[in-house]
Design a protein around this motif. Structure first.
Motif, PDB file in Angstrom:
ATOM      1  N   UNK A  14       0.833  -1.196   0.000  1.00  0.00           N
ATOM      2  CA  UNK A  14       0.000   0.000   0.000  1.00  0.00           C
ATOM      3  C   UNK A  14       0.866   1.244   0.000  1.00  0.00           C
ATOM      4  N   UNK A  15       0.405   2.265  -0.698  1.00  0.00           N
ATOM      5  CA  UNK A  15       1.066   3.563  -0.647  1.00  0.00           C
ATOM      6  C   UNK A  15      -0.007   4.631  -0.489  1.00  0.00           C
ATOM      7  N   UNK A  16       0.405   5.756  -0.004  1.00  0.00           N
ATOM      8  CA  UNK A  16      -0.489   6.892   0.164  1.00  0.00           C
ATOM      9  C   UNK A  16      -0.077   7.950  -0.845  1.00  0.00           C
ATOM     10  N   UNK A  17      -1.004   8.285  -1.727  1.00  0.00           N
ATOM     11  CA  UNK A  17      -0.776   9.332  -2.728  1.00  0.00           C
ATOM     12  C   UNK A  17      -1.676  10.497  -2.350  1.00  0.00           C
ATOM     13  N   UNK A  18      -1.107  11.462  -1.629  1.00  0.00           N
ATOM     14  CA  UNK A  18      -1.925  12.519  -1.041  1.00  0.00           C
ATOM     15  C   UNK A  18      -2.712  11.901   0.095  1.00  0.00           C
ATOM     16  N   UNK A  19      -4.030  11.870  -0.057  1.00  0.00           N
ATOM     17  CA  UNK A  19      -4.870  11.196   0.946  1.00  0.00           C
ATOM     18  C   UNK A  19      -5.457   9.901   0.397  1.00  0.00           C
ATOM     19  N   UNK A  21      -5.501   6.086  -0.853  1.00  0.00           N
ATOM     20  CA  UNK A  21      -4.815   4.806  -0.733  1.00  0.00           C
ATOM     21  C   UNK A  21      -4.685   4.167  -2.104  1.00  0.00           C
ATOM     22  N   UNK A  22      -3.523   3.615  -2.377  1.00  0.00           N
ATOM     23  CA  UNK A  22      -3.280   2.902  -3.630  1.00  0.00           C
ATOM     24  C   UNK A  22      -2.641   1.565  -3.296  1.00  0.00           C
ATOM     25  N   UNK A  23      -3.131   0.513  -3.954  1.00  0.00           N
ATOM     26  CA  UNK A  23      -2.583  -0.822  -3.751  1.00  0.00           C
ATOM     27  C   UNK A  23      -1.796  -1.230  -4.988  1.00  0.00           C
ATOM     28  N   UNK A  24      -0.560  -1.647  -4.779  1.00  0.00           N
ATOM     29  CA  UNK A  24       0.305  -2.106  -5.868  1.00  0.00           C
ATOM     30  C   UNK A  24       0.480  -3.619  -5.725  1.00  0.00           C
ATOM     31  N   UNK A  25      -0.198  -4.365  -6.587  1.00  0.00           N
ATOM     32  CA  UNK A  25      -0.138  -5.825  -6.527  1.00  0.00           C
ATOM     33  C   UNK A  25       1.141  -6.354  -7.155  1.00  0.00           C
ATOM     34  N   UNK A  26       1.612  -7.453  -6.625  1.00  0.00           N
ATOM     35  CA  UNK A  26       2.752  -8.163  -7.197  1.00  0.00           C
ATOM     36  C   UNK A  26       2.207  -9.285  -8.073  1.00  0.00           C
ATOM     37  N   UNK A  27       2.648  -9.373  -9.287  1.00  0.00           N
ATOM     38  CA  UNK A  27       2.278 -10.504 -10.140  1.00  0.00           C
ATOM     39  C   UNK A  27       0.795 -10.584 -10.444  1.00  0.00           C
ATOM     40  N   UNK A  28       0.333 -11.803 -10.618  1.00  0.00           N
ATOM     41  CA  UNK A  28      -1.041 -12.044 -11.041  1.00  0.00           C
ATOM     42  C   UNK A  28      -1.981 -12.150  -9.848  1.00  0.00           C
ATOM     43  N   UNK A  29      -3.250 -11.996 -10.130  1.00  0.00           N
ATOM     44  CA  UNK A  29      -4.279 -12.080  -9.100  1.00  0.00           C
ATOM     45  C   UNK A  29      -4.546 -13.532  -8.737  1.00  0.00           C
ATOM     46  N   UNK A  30      -5.042 -13.738  -7.559  1.00  0.00           N
ATOM     47  CA  UNK A  30      -5.434 -15.049  -7.071  1.00  0.00           C
ATOM     48  C   UNK A  30      -6.850 -14.922  -6.526  1.00  0.00           C
ATOM     49  N   UNK A  31      -7.478 -16.052  -6.259  1.00  0.00           N
ATOM     50  CA  UNK A  31      -8.853 -16.064  -5.776  1.00  0.00           C
ATOM     51  C   UNK A  31      -9.003 -16.995  -4.583  1.00  0.00           C
ATOM     52  N   UNK A  32      -9.851 -16.609  -3.636  1.00  0.00           N
ATOM     53  CA  UNK A  32     -10.350 -17.474  -2.572  1.00  0.00           C
ATOM     54  C   UNK A  32      -9.284 -17.898  -1.566  1.00  0.00           C
ATOM     55  N   UNK A  33      -9.414 -17.399  -0.364  1.00  0.00           N
ATOM     56  CA  UNK A  33      -8.493 -17.781   0.691  1.00  0.00           C
ATOM     57  C   UNK A  33      -8.485 -16.762   1.809  1.00  0.00           C
ATOM     58  N   UNK A  34      -7.330 -16.602   2.436  1.00  0.00           N
ATOM     59  CA  UNK A  34      -7.148 -15.645   3.522  1.00  0.00           C
ATOM     60  C   UNK A  34      -6.164 -14.572   3.098  1.00  0.00           C
ATOM     61  N   UNK A  35      -6.294 -13.398   3.700  1.00  0.00           N
ATOM     62  CA  UNK A  35      -5.309 -12.353   3.476  1.00  0.00           C
ATOM     63  C   UNK A  35      -4.942 -11.742   4.817  1.00  0.00           C
ATOM     64  N   UNK A  36      -3.751 -11.191   4.878  1.00  0.00           N
ATOM     65  CA  UNK A  36      -3.278 -10.515   6.083  1.00  0.00           C
ATOM     66  C   UNK A  36      -2.738  -9.155   5.690  1.00  0.00           C
ATOM     67  N   UNK A  37      -3.053  -8.163   6.502  1.00  0.00           N
ATOM     68  CA  UNK A  37      -2.464  -6.836   6.358  1.00  0.00           C
ATOM     69  C   UNK A  37      -1.364  -6.725   7.388  1.00  0.00           C
ATOM     70  N   UNK A  38      -0.179  -6.320   6.938  1.00  0.00           N
ATOM     71  CA  UNK A  38       0.980  -6.210   7.818  1.00  0.00           C
ATOM     72  C   UNK A  38       1.510  -4.781   7.794  1.00  0.00           C
ATOM     73  N   UNK A  39       1.843  -4.264   8.973  1.00  0.00           N
ATOM     74  CA  UNK A  39       2.491  -2.959   9.079  1.00  0.00           C
ATOM     75  C   UNK A  39       3.875  -3.200   9.668  1.00  0.00           C
ATOM     76  N   UNK A  40       4.894  -2.892   8.878  1.00  0.00           N
ATOM     77  CA  UNK A  40       6.282  -3.168   9.277  1.00  0.00           C
ATOM     78  C   UNK A  40       6.435  -4.612   9.764  1.00  0.00           C
ATOM     79  N   UNK A  41       5.897  -5.543   9.006  1.00  0.00           N
ATOM     80  CA  UNK A  41       5.967  -6.991   9.247  1.00  0.00           C
ATOM     81  C   UNK A  41       5.162  -7.487  10.438  1.00  0.00           C
TER      82      UNK A  41
END
Length: 121
Positions: A14-19, A21-41
């Motif tokens: 995630x990056x902040x452009x002004x106010x 939020x922008x998400x920069x994905x790595x590689x291709x998209x995936x479907x169905x599962x769990x996700x975790x948000x991490x701040x400084x690991x």
């Protein structure tokens, strides 16, 4: 990435452009599962995803008030970024898991990790 998230793989940052939020994905998209948000690991939130992970992240960028979880998490992400923390998303793809299995796995991780941005387990 946080070692406590065995099986998860980096999905983007995630990056902040002004106010905004922008998400920069790595590689291709995936479907169905769990996700975790991490701040400084540090794991801050664990959630389920029954659609495209990219679609789920898009919902966090500018959520309507009707999307309560997204509406609550967006300011958390924005605040972490404003404090110069690195915010990333990691995913665990579980294409065969049922909704109940996803919830059980998510709840187990929440109990184990006590992420600050999760409200319950």
């Amino acid at each position: 990435m946080n070692a406590k998230l065995g099986g998860f793989k980096p999905f983007g940052s995630w990056i902040l452009e002004g106010t905004q939020l922008t998400f920069k994905a790595l590689g291709t998209d995936e479907h169905h599962g769990l996700f975790a948000l991490l701040a400084d690991d540090e794991v801050m939130y664990v959630g389920t995803c029954e659609v495209s992970f990219r679609h789920r992240m898009d919902g966090l960028r500018n959520p309507p008030a009707s999307q309560q979880t997204h509406y609550r998490l967006a300011p958390c992400i924005r605040s972490a970024l404003s404090s110069s923390q690195r915010v990333e998303t990691a995913i665990l793809v579980m294409p065969e898991a049922t909704r109940q299995e996803l919830k059980e796995r998510r709840d187990a991780l929440i109990r184990q990790l006590s992420p600050a941005w999760n409200l319950r387990a």
